[in-house]
Design an enzyme around this catalytic site. Sequence first.
Site, mmCIF file in Angstrom:
data_model
loop_
_atom_site.group_PDB
_atom_site.id
_atom_site.type_symbol
_atom_site.label_atom_id
_atom_site.label_comp_id
_atom_site.label_asym_id
_atom_site.label_seq_id
_atom_site.Cartn_x
_atom_site.Cartn_y
_atom_site.Cartn_z
ATOM 1 N N GLU A 40 0.851 -1.191 0.000
ATOM 2 C CA GLU A 40 0.000 0.000 0.000
ATOM 3 C C GLU A 40 0.887 1.241 0.000
ATOM 4 O OE1 GLU A 40 -2.763 0.264 3.324
ATOM 5 O OE2 GLU A 40 -2.755 2.445 3.176
ATOM 6 N N ARG A 44 0.500 10.423 0.388
ATOM 7 C CA ARG A 44 0.821 11.484 1.344
ATOM 8 C C ARG A 44 2.062 12.249 0.970
ATOM 9 N NH1 ARG A 44 0.435 8.116 6.931
ATOM 10 N NH2 ARG A 44 -1.396 6.918 6.323
ATOM 11 N N LYS A 128 -11.033 -1.851 6.720
ATOM 12 C CA LYS A 128 -9.833 -1.487 7.475
ATOM 13 C C LYS A 128 -10.298 -0.920 8.817
ATOM 14 C CE LYS A 128 -6.204 2.058 7.291
ATOM 15 N NZ LYS A 128 -5.141 2.626 6.459
#
Length: 208
Positions: A40, A44, A128
């Site tokens: 993943e 950011r 999640k």
Amino acid sequence: MDIAAIAALAPVIPVLTVERRETAVPLARALVKGGLPILEVTLRTEAALDALKAIAAEVPGAVVGAGTVLDPAQLDQVQQAGARFAVSPGCTRELALAARSSGLPFLPGVQTVSEAMLLAEQGFRLLKFFPADAAGGLTWLKAVGAPLADLRFCPTGGITPETAPAYLALPNVACVGGSWVAPRGAVATGDWQSVEQLAATASTLKRR
Ligand code: 3PG
């Protein structure tokens, strides 16, 4: 592959925040070589989309996805960059609908029972749990096991090599996410051997 099939590939999803695009491919290779193929890449950093593209193009053993997806427009961007799945820290109705219509396997984030119920209504069965440690950790997951019996979780946030085994031993945990397999220092110095070793250890963690 749907999101459940992707999550079944490894017990740990490395959560990667790539600062420099040049590190993306060797980092991904080390993780895959260590036995963690699901990656993943969080959106950011400025390098994130390029990192995602590079891993998708150059690391055939990786199943790379995008994390920190916050809005529908990002779903298009990451799909074009080669993401095979997307992860969000929380979820909105618009994002869930857009993910469904995009066809991109999606792991939406939740922190409460009501959020989990809203996503279950929209057909999402694997969620999640974020930020896992701060939001109740093992205690929360155990408590929701009976009332949310159809749902499974990928707890992420504050999980360590020490706590991961207890999470993975829970019947409603499919896998865990964490950044500990790609320590900032090792990535900065190009210490891929250490990353591979951390991945190799994590890849042997047992799931229920
Ligand atoms: C994050 O927010 O970066 C991910 O949830 C990973 O969290 P961690 O760094 O606590 O593993």
